[in-house]
Motif scaffolding. Sequence first.
Motif: not given
Length: 308
Positions: A239-247, A270-289
């Motif tokens: 739900g926390l990532k979905a909140f990012s989607a709603a925003v 795409f961030s999980g493959v082409y960006l630094a390791e671990g970025f996939k887990d925070v991508a949604a929160y970077v987007v919301i910011l």
Amino acid sequence: MPSTQSGTKTASSSGEDTLTEFVQLLLNGVSAGCIYGLIALGFVLIYKATEMVNFAQGDLLMLGAFIAFTLIESFGFNYWLAFVGAVLFMAVFGYLLDTFILRQVIGQPQFAVVMLTIGLGFIFRAGASMVWGTETKAFDTPFTDGVTRLGGFVIADVNLSIVAGTAILCAVLYGFFRYTRIGIAMQAASQNQLAAYYMGIPVKMIFSLIWAISAGVAAVAGILLAPVSLIDVTIGLLGLKAFSAAVLGGFGSIPGAVIGGLLIGVIEQFSGVYLAEGFKDVAAYVVILAVLFLRPQGLFGNIGRKRV
């Protein structure tokens, strides 16, 4: 000459592999994004009508998945009956939740509402762990282990079921809000509660029905997600990532919720493959910011206040 031909074939093969990987990531992202979009849809439906932000929406997903599991494993229901039964159960649960608990905080500061829904989320998770335990659960579906091949691409049937289920549900909700009297009454109540009340619309009951729909939508998301990630008490944290989607889509926009979910899902893959390791887990929160900084109203939201 032979070496040149070999180099050409190698480059061509590498290009095809890159394209295959790109499309596969895109398909996986769309599948994950559909789940985020369905949860975000629940956020938006409730906020649009009541201006409440329900941070327990992800936990309603979790409860819906567990109810379906119980109907299948304990009561012997087939998948489709369990699907319908779990959605109806959660719709009633959402209706009663608003009637007896959430309605009591209408008019209170937003902070109180947020804290209440966060507290409800903790209660739901604790209750689920007492009833179903902390081990992961699973149930068979008609799509388990099935795959569909489209050219050189392999798509899991569970992913196709998520996309198809999301599309069908969105179409049903569109028809409901556009062509039924209750759906039109819900839109009226969400736009102007006082005017709707004076026109004879039972606003309180309408709000409870919106909570019922939101809980039912969460149940659909949980059941569709279950074959992919299994079921445990922590899946509600999606739900926390979905909140990012709603925003991202715009908190007052129903189409924006689904589109925002799709974008978050694709960005994660795409961030999980082409960006630094671990970025996939925070991508949604970077987007919301980024969205809050650049376009606070979201992609499809409007700046303005609702009249009440």
